[in-house]
Enzyme design. Structure first.
Site, mmCIF file in Angstrom:
data_model
loop_
_atom_site.group_PDB
_atom_site.id
_atom_site.type_symbol
_atom_site.label_atom_id
_atom_site.label_comp_id
_atom_site.label_asym_id
_atom_site.label_seq_id
_atom_site.Cartn_x
_atom_site.Cartn_y
_atom_site.Cartn_z
ATOM 1 N N ASN A 10 0.872 -1.176 0.000
ATOM 2 C CA ASN A 10 0.000 0.000 0.000
ATOM 3 C C ASN A 10 0.911 1.227 0.000
ATOM 4 O OD1 ASN A 10 -1.860 1.988 0.402
ATOM 5 N ND2 ASN A 10 -2.568 1.255 2.407
ATOM 6 N N LYS A 12 0.117 4.187 -0.388
ATOM 7 C CA LYS A 12 -0.575 5.365 0.154
ATOM 8 C C LYS A 12 -0.290 6.597 -0.733
ATOM 9 C CE LYS A 12 -0.416 3.181 4.628
ATOM 10 N NZ LYS A 12 -0.527 3.287 6.076
ATOM 11 N N HIS A 94 -9.796 0.903 4.216
ATOM 12 C CA HIS A 94 -8.535 1.101 4.941
ATOM 13 C C HIS A 94 -8.771 2.034 6.136
ATOM 14 C CE1 HIS A 94 -4.513 2.488 5.924
ATOM 15 N NE2 HIS A 94 -4.125 1.319 5.447
ATOM 16 N N GLU A 96 -7.249 4.491 7.198
ATOM 17 C CA GLU A 96 -7.130 5.941 6.917
ATOM 18 C C GLU A 96 -8.388 6.466 6.215
ATOM 19 O OE1 GLU A 96 -3.267 5.435 5.166
ATOM 20 O OE2 GLU A 96 -2.603 4.856 7.178
ATOM 21 N N GLU A 164 -6.048 -5.209 10.051
ATOM 22 C CA GLU A 164 -5.027 -4.197 10.325
ATOM 23 C C GLU A 164 -5.391 -3.434 11.600
ATOM 24 O OE1 GLU A 164 -2.797 -2.848 6.647
ATOM 25 O OE2 GLU A 164 -4.744 -1.913 6.447
ATOM 26 N N GLY A 170 1.597 2.161 10.721
ATOM 27 C CA GLY A 170 2.499 3.306 10.620
ATOM 28 C C GLY A 170 3.137 3.704 11.937
ATOM 29 N N SER A 210 2.719 -2.156 10.299
ATOM 30 C CA SER A 210 4.160 -2.140 10.593
ATOM 31 C C SER A 210 4.866 -3.469 10.306
ATOM 32 C CB SER A 210 4.408 -1.703 12.038
ATOM 33 O OG SER A 210 3.918 -0.388 12.242
HETATM 34 P P1 PGA Z 1 2.293 0.230 7.613
HETATM 35 O O1 PGA Z 1 0.885 0.402 6.878
HETATM 36 O O2 PGA Z 1 2.901 -1.057 7.097
HETATM 37 O O3 PGA Z 1 3.090 1.421 7.215
HETATM 38 O O4 PGA Z 1 2.016 0.150 9.072
HETATM 39 C C1 PGA Z 1 0.046 -0.692 6.673
HETATM 40 C C2 PGA Z 1 -1.228 -0.245 5.991
HETATM 41 O O5 PGA Z 1 -1.689 0.867 6.277
HETATM 42 O O6 PGA Z 1 -1.784 -0.980 5.163
#
Ligand code: PGA
Length: 247
Positions: A10, A12, A94, A96, A164, A170, A210
C-alpha cells in the site's frame, strides 16, 4: 485447503514517477516466490503508470473507489475506470479512509458490493483502534466491520480480508504473531458461523500494521496468517523480503 499467500503493498499517498519507477524496476528484477500473489496499491493518478511498468506477474490495486460507475462525483474514481487502466484490485475500508476521511461501514459495504459487481477483486480492511483493544472489544469491532463487508459479498473468491489493527499502522508497533493469529483465527470462526465453512477455509486473511523484513517471517508462520498488507516497507527494497517471507 491451501490458500495462496497474498502480499499487498500500500503505497498510500507517497512517491513520484521517479521513485516509484525505481521501486518498480527493483521489483521487476527481483527473485520472487512464484507461489505468492503480489499486488501493489498505487495512488490513483499513478495507476496507469504502475500497471504499464510493473511486470505482469504483479497485480496492481487502487487504494479506494466510489460506489457507482460514473456521474457527478467530483474527485472520485470508479471501478470501471480502474479496470479501464488494466487494474484488477481495489483496497477498501482502509483505516485511513475510515478514520481520516470518515468513511462509514455502510459506505464501505456499498463500495465493496459495487467493486465486486464491476469485476474488481477487493482487499477489504478491518481493524480495531487502541482504545477498543484496551477496552476488550477487539472481536466485537472486527466482527461488526466484517459483517458489513460480508453482507455485500456474493463471490468470496474475489475478496481478501485484511486485518489491520489501527494501533499498529504506521507506528512501528507490529502486532505480535500471537496477537495476529488470535484475531485471524476468530475471524475464520466468524466466517464459518456466518458465511460458510468453505469460505472460512478458502478466504485469505492477511495482516497489516508495521510489517517489516524483520517481523514478516514469524508472522507468516502463523496458521491463519495468509499474507500481508504492507505500507511503509512496501516502498523499499525490503518489500521483496516480505514477499518471500515463506520461501
Ligand atoms: P504500515 O501500513 O505497514 O506502514 O504500518 C500498513 C497499511 O496501512 O496498510
Amino acid at each position: 485447503m491451501s490458500r495462496k499467500f497474498f502480499v499487498g503493498g500500500n503505497w498510500k499517498m507517497n512517491g513520484d514517477k521517479k521513485s516509484l519507477g525505481d521501486l518498480i524496476q527493483t521489483m521487476n528484477g527481483a527473485k520472487v516466490d512464484p507461489n505468492v500473489e503480489v499486488v501493489c496499491g498505487a495512488p490513483a493518478i499513478y495507476l496507469d503508470f504502475a500497471r504499464s511498468k510493473l511486470d505482469a506477474k504483479f497485480g496492481v490495486a487502487a487504494q479506494n473507489c466510489y460506489k457507482v460507475a460514473k456521474g457527478a462525483f467530483t474527485g472520485e474514481i470508479s471501478p470501471a475506470m480502474i479496470k479501464d487502466c488494466g487494474v484488477n484490485w481495489v483496497i477498501l475500508g482502509h483505516s485511513e479512509r475510515r478514520h481520516v476521511f470518515g468513511e462509514s461501514d455502510e459506505l464501505i459495504g456499498q463500495k465493496t458490493a459495487h467493486a465486486l459487481e464491476s469485476g474488481l477483486g477487493v482487499i477489504a480492511c478491518i481493524g480495531e483502534k487502541l482504545d477498543e483493544r484496551e477496552g476488550g472489544i477487539t472481536e466485537k469491532v472486527v466482527f461488526a466491520q466484517t459483517k458489513v463487508i460480508a453482507d455485500n459479498v456474493k463471490d468470496w473468491s474475489k475478496v481478501v480480508l485484511a486485518y489491520e489493527p489501527v494501533w499498529a499502522i504506521g507506528t512501528g508497533k507490529t502486532a505480535s504473531p500471537q496477537q495476529a493469529q488470535e484475531v485471524h483465527e476468530k475471524l475464520r470462526e466468524w466466517l464459518k458461523a456466518n458465511v460458510s465453512e468453505a469460505v472460512a477455509n478458502s478466504v485469505r486473511i492477511i495482516y497489516g500494521g508495521s510489517v517489516t523484513g524483520g517481523t514478516c517471517k514469524e508472522l507468516a508462520s502463523q496458521k491463519d496468517v495468509d499474507g500481508f498488507l504492507v505500507g511503509g516497507a512496501s516502498l523499499k527494497p525490503e518489500f521483496i523480503e516480505i514477499i518471500n517471507a515463506k520461501a
